[in-house]
Design a protein around this motif. Structure first.
Motif, PDB file in Angstrom:
ATOM      1  N   ASP A 174       0.827  -1.207   0.000  1.00 11.30           N
ATOM      2  CA  ASP A 174       0.000   0.000   0.000  1.00 11.30           C
ATOM      3  C   ASP A 174       0.862   1.257   0.000  1.00 11.30           C
ATOM      4  OD1 ASP A 174      -2.541  -1.404   0.203  1.00 11.30           O
ATOM      5  OD2 ASP A 174      -1.971  -1.859   2.266  1.00 11.30           O
ATOM      6  N   VAL A 175       1.975   1.219   0.730  1.00 13.47           N
ATOM      7  CA  VAL A 175       2.891   2.364   0.706  1.00 13.47           C
ATOM      8  C   VAL A 175       3.379   2.597  -0.712  1.00 13.47           C
ATOM      9  CG1 VAL A 175       5.127   3.235   1.493  1.00 13.47           C
ATOM     10  CG2 VAL A 175       3.619   2.072   3.100  1.00 13.47           C
ATOM     11  N   LEU A 176       3.794   1.533  -1.381  1.00 14.04           N
ATOM     12  CA  LEU A 176       4.303   1.653  -2.746  1.00 14.04           C
ATOM     13  C   LEU A 176       3.231   2.152  -3.712  1.00 14.04           C
ATOM     14  CD1 LEU A 176       6.332  -1.686  -2.871  1.00 14.04           C
ATOM     15  CD2 LEU A 176       7.296   0.633  -2.848  1.00 14.04           C
ATOM     16  N   ALA A 177       2.023   1.682  -3.535  1.00 14.49           N
ATOM     17  CA  ALA A 177       0.960   2.003  -4.496  1.00 14.49           C
ATOM     18  C   ALA A 177       0.304   3.355  -4.244  1.00 14.49           C
ATOM     19  CB  ALA A 177      -0.107   0.912  -4.457  1.00 14.49           C
ATOM     20  N   ASN A 178       0.226   3.771  -2.974  1.00  8.91           N
ATOM     21  CA  ASN A 178      -0.643   4.907  -2.656  1.00  8.91           C
ATOM     22  C   ASN A 178      -0.011   6.062  -1.906  1.00  8.91           C
ATOM     23  OD1 ASN A 178      -2.867   3.343  -3.683  1.00  8.91           O
ATOM     24  ND2 ASN A 178      -2.921   2.243  -1.734  1.00  8.91           N
ATOM     25  N   GLN A 179       1.198   5.919  -1.404  1.00  9.03           N
ATOM     26  CA  GLN A 179       1.693   6.931  -0.469  1.00  9.03           C
ATOM     27  C   GLN A 179       2.907   7.740  -0.937  1.00  9.03           C
ATOM     28  OE1 GLN A 179       2.180   5.588   3.593  1.00  9.03           O
ATOM     29  NE2 GLN A 179       0.366   4.275   3.526  1.00  9.03           N
ATOM     30  N   LEU A 180       3.555   7.356  -1.996  1.00 15.21           N
ATOM     31  CA  LEU A 180       4.859   7.931  -2.320  1.00 15.21           C
ATOM     32  C   LEU A 180       4.825   9.125  -3.271  1.00 15.21           C
ATOM     33  CD1 LEU A 180       6.967   4.659  -2.720  1.00 15.21           C
ATOM     34  CD2 LEU A 180       6.471   5.998  -0.649  1.00 15.21           C
ATOM     35  N   ALA A 181       3.664   9.498  -3.762  1.00 12.68           N
ATOM     36  CA  ALA A 181       3.578  10.590  -4.741  1.00 12.68           C
ATOM     37  C   ALA A 181       4.206  11.898  -4.264  1.00 12.68           C
ATOM     38  CB  ALA A 181       2.119  10.819  -5.141  1.00 12.68           C
ATOM     39  N   PRO A 182       4.107  12.266  -2.970  1.00 12.22           N
ATOM     40  CA  PRO A 182       4.694  13.555  -2.548  1.00 12.22           C
ATOM     41  C   PRO A 182       6.222  13.568  -2.521  1.00 12.22           C
ATOM     42  CG  PRO A 182       2.960  12.852  -1.032  1.00 12.22           C
ATOM     43  CD  PRO A 182       3.300  11.685  -1.891  1.00 12.22           C
ATOM     44  N   LEU A 183       6.877  12.420  -2.604  1.00 18.78           N
ATOM     45  CA  LEU A 183       8.333  12.391  -2.520  1.00 18.78           C
ATOM     46  C   LEU A 183       8.965  12.985  -3.771  1.00 18.78           C
ATOM     47  CD1 LEU A 183       8.948   8.777  -1.126  1.00 18.78           C
ATOM     48  CD2 LEU A 183       8.941  10.917   0.167  1.00 18.78           C
ATOM     49  N   ASN A 184       9.993  13.812  -3.574  1.00 16.45           N
ATOM     50  CA  ASN A 184      10.723  14.372  -4.705  1.00 16.45           C
ATOM     51  C   ASN A 184      12.106  14.833  -4.247  1.00 16.45           C
ATOM     52  OD1 ASN A 184      10.446  17.151  -3.657  1.00 16.45           O
ATOM     53  ND2 ASN A 184       8.295  16.919  -4.226  1.00 16.45           N
ATOM     54  N   SER A 185      12.836  15.475  -5.109  1.00 11.91           N
ATOM     55  CA  SER A 185      14.217  15.855  -4.808  1.00 11.91           C
ATOM     56  C   SER A 185      14.316  16.906  -3.708  1.00 11.91           C
ATOM     57  CB  SER A 185      14.906  16.382  -6.073  1.00 11.91           C
ATOM     58  OG  SER A 185      14.192  17.492  -6.598  1.00 11.91           O
ATOM     59  N   SER A 186      13.223  17.601  -3.406  1.00  6.54           N
ATOM     60  CA  SER A 186      13.264  18.617  -2.354  1.00  6.54           C
ATOM     61  C   SER A 186      12.791  18.084  -1.004  1.00  6.54           C
ATOM     62  CB  SER A 186      12.401  19.828  -2.746  1.00  6.54           C
ATOM     63  OG  SER A 186      11.024  19.484  -2.776  1.00  6.54           O
ATOM     64  N   THR A 187      12.407  16.810  -0.963  1.00  7.53           N
ATOM     65  CA  THR A 187      12.004  16.211   0.305  1.00  7.53           C
ATOM     66  C   THR A 187      13.232  16.061   1.196  1.00  7.53           C
ATOM     67  OG1 THR A 187      10.245  14.958  -0.802  1.00  7.53           O
ATOM     68  CG2 THR A 187      10.900  14.237   1.405  1.00  7.53           C
ATOM     69  N   GLY A 188      13.178  16.680   2.364  1.00  4.21           N
ATOM     70  CA  GLY A 188      14.323  16.630   3.270  1.00  4.21           C
ATOM     71  C   GLY A 188      14.178  15.628   4.388  1.00  4.21           C
ATOM     72  N   LEU A 189      12.937  15.246   4.708  1.00  5.49           N
ATOM     73  CA  LEU A 189      12.699  14.345   5.841  1.00  5.49           C
ATOM     74  C   LEU A 189      11.526  13.428   5.532  1.00  5.49           C
ATOM     75  CD1 LEU A 189      13.318  13.578   8.836  1.00  5.49           C
ATOM     76  CD2 LEU A 189      11.673  15.349   9.516  1.00  5.49           C
ATOM     77  N   VAL A 190      11.716  12.153   5.845  1.00  2.34           N
ATOM     78  CA  VAL A 190      10.655  11.156   5.680  1.00  2.34           C
ATOM     79  C   VAL A 190      10.557  10.336   6.964  1.00  2.34           C
ATOM     80  CG1 VAL A 190       9.933   9.073   4.443  1.00  2.34           C
ATOM     81  CG2 VAL A 190      10.984  10.967   3.178  1.00  2.34           C
ATOM     82  N   SER A 191       9.341  10.089   7.416  1.00  2.00           N
ATOM     83  CA  SER A 191       9.127   9.149   8.525  1.00  2.00           C
ATOM     84  C   SER A 191       8.256   8.019   8.028  1.00  2.00           C
ATOM     85  CB  SER A 191       8.470   9.842   9.728  1.00  2.00           C
ATOM     86  OG  SER A 191       7.158  10.283   9.407  1.00  2.00           O
ATOM     87  N   ILE A 192       8.458   6.835   8.596  1.00  2.00           N
ATOM     88  CA  ILE A 192       7.634   5.689   8.193  1.00  2.00           C
ATOM     89  C   ILE A 192       7.630   4.631   9.287  1.00  2.00           C
ATOM     90  CG2 ILE A 192       9.597   4.624   6.977  1.00  2.00           C
ATOM     91  CD1 ILE A 192       7.504   3.425   5.017  1.00  2.00           C
ATOM     92  N   SER A 193       6.470   4.059   9.537  1.00  2.00           N
ATOM     93  CA  SER A 193       6.341   2.814  10.310  1.00  2.00           C
ATOM     94  C   SER A 193       5.584   1.856   9.414  1.00  2.00           C
ATOM     95  CB  SER A 193       5.586   3.051  11.626  1.00  2.00           C
ATOM     96  OG  SER A 193       4.251   3.475  11.381  1.00  2.00           O
ATOM     97  N   ILE A 194       6.168   0.703   9.143  1.00  2.00           N
ATOM     98  CA  ILE A 194       5.515  -0.264   8.257  1.00  2.00           C
ATOM     99  C   ILE A 194       6.086  -1.652   8.551  1.00  2.00           C
ATOM    100  CG2 ILE A 194       7.119  -0.196   6.302  1.00  2.00           C
ATOM    101  CD1 ILE A 194       3.262  -0.030   6.070  1.00  2.00           C
TER     102      ILE A 194
END
Length: 268
Positions: A93-113
Motif C-alpha cells: 500500500d505504501v508503494l501504491a498509494n503513499q509515495l507521490a509527494p516524494l521528490n528531490s526537495s524532500t528533506g525528511l521522511v518518517s515511516i512505520s511499516i
C-alpha cells in the motif's frame, strides 16, 4: 619578533581549529538544516489511529492531528508537509498509494511499516480468542514470515523511497512492547503477554536491520513506552475495545506525544 611570530601562529591555529569545529557542527546539523519538505508515510501507528481528532478528509486512513507526524510538523514548520500514512497499510500500500509527494526537495521522511504484513491484527485476535498454545503457534508463523518475506518487502519500500527522495533523511519508527510483565492484570495470560512482547522485539529487530542497511535511522520507541505498556496502570496503548475495535492495541494521544514524538524528534 619571535613572540610576535608565536602569537600569530597560535592565533592562526585557533582560527583553523575554530573553523574545523564550525564545519563539524554544520555537518552534524545538516540533516535538520536540509529539511525543506517533510513526508509522513506508513501504517496506523503513523496515521494516528487511537489518538482521536481525526482529519475528516483522511477518511478510512484515520489521520490524526494528535499523531506524531502532525505534532512534529506543527512544532517545526517544514516548508511542506505531506501526510499519507494510512490505517491498515502494508508495504504494498505504501508503494501504491503513499509515495507521490516524494521528490528531490524532500528533506525528511518518517515511516512505520511491516506490522500488518507480519499479521499483527490476526496475531492479536488469535491470542485473545484462543489458548496459549494457539497464540504461540500464530506468533511462530508471524516470526517465520518476518524471517523469510518481510525483509525483501521492506527493501523494496526503502529503495523506492531513496530513489524518489535521494536527499531525504529517513527515520523508520518501530513498534512498542504491549504489556508490562509481572503485573496483576485482567485479560491475557502471562504466557501470551510475554510471547506478544517477544514478537514485537523480533519485528523491531528485523526492521532496524533493514533500515540500517539502507542508511536510514531507526527510532526505537520501546524505551519511551517502558512503564506505559498495558497493565502498567499508566498505559499509552488502548487495550481491546469492542466498541471501537480499530483503536485496540494502538497508541493513545499520550502515546504519540510522549512515546513516538520524542523519539522521532531526536532522530530527525
Amino acid at each position: 619578533m619571535r613572540r610576535s611570530r608565536i602569537t600569530a601562529y597560535v592565533a592562526s591555529l585557533l582560527l583553523a581549529v575554530g573553523g574545523a569545529l564550525t564545519g563539524a557542527a554544520a555537518a552534524q546539523a545538516s540533516p535538520t538544516a536540509a529539511v525543506t519538505g517533510y513526508v509522513a508515510l506508513g501504517d496506523s501507528y503513523s496515521s494516528g489511529v487511537g489518538a482521536d481528532s481525526y482529519i475528516s478528509s483522511s477518511g478510512d486512513c484515520l489521520r490524526s492531528t494528535k499523531s506524531y507526524p502532525y505534532l512534529w510538523a506543527a512544532a517545526h514548520s517544514p516548508s511542506s508537509f505531506a501526510f499519507t500514512a494510512c490505517s491498515g497499510a502494508r508495504t504494498g500500500d505504501v508503494l501504491a498509494n503513499q509515495l507521490a509527494p516524494l521528490n528531490s526537495s524532500t528533506g525528511l521522511v518518517s515511516i512505520s511499516i511491516g506490522g500488518n504484513d507480519a499479521g499483527f491484527a490476526d496475531v492479536m485476535t488469535t491470542c485473545v480468542l484462543q489458548s496459549d498454545s494457539g497464540c504461540l503457534s500464530r506468533i511462530a508463523t508471524a516470526k517465520a514470515y518476518v524471517d523469510s518475506t518481510l525483509p525483501g518487502q521492506l527493501d523494496t519500500v526503502y529503495s523506492t523511497i531513496s530513489a524518489k527522495a535521494p536527499a531525504a533523511h529517513v527515520v523508520v519508527l518501530g513498534y512498542p512492547r504491549f504489556y508490562k510483565l509481572g503485573a496483576t492484570c485482567l485479560g491475557l495470560s502471562d504466557t501470551k503477554r510475554a510471547a506478544i512482547n517477544g514478537a514485537a522485539d523480533y519485528l523491531d529487530s528485523a526492521i532496524a536491520k533493514r533500515a540500517a542497511d539502507h542508511g536510514f535511522t531507526f527510532g526505537d520507541v520501546r524505551t519511551t513506552f517502558t512503564g506505559h505498556e498495558l497493565c502498567s496502570g499508566s498505559a499509552w496503548l488502548h487495550s481491546l475495545n469492542l466498541l471501537n475495535i480499530t483503536e485496540s492495541y494502538h497508541p493513545t494521544a499520550a502515546g504519540h506525544s510522549g512515546g513516538y514524538l520524542p523519539v522521532f524528534t531526536g532522530a530527525a
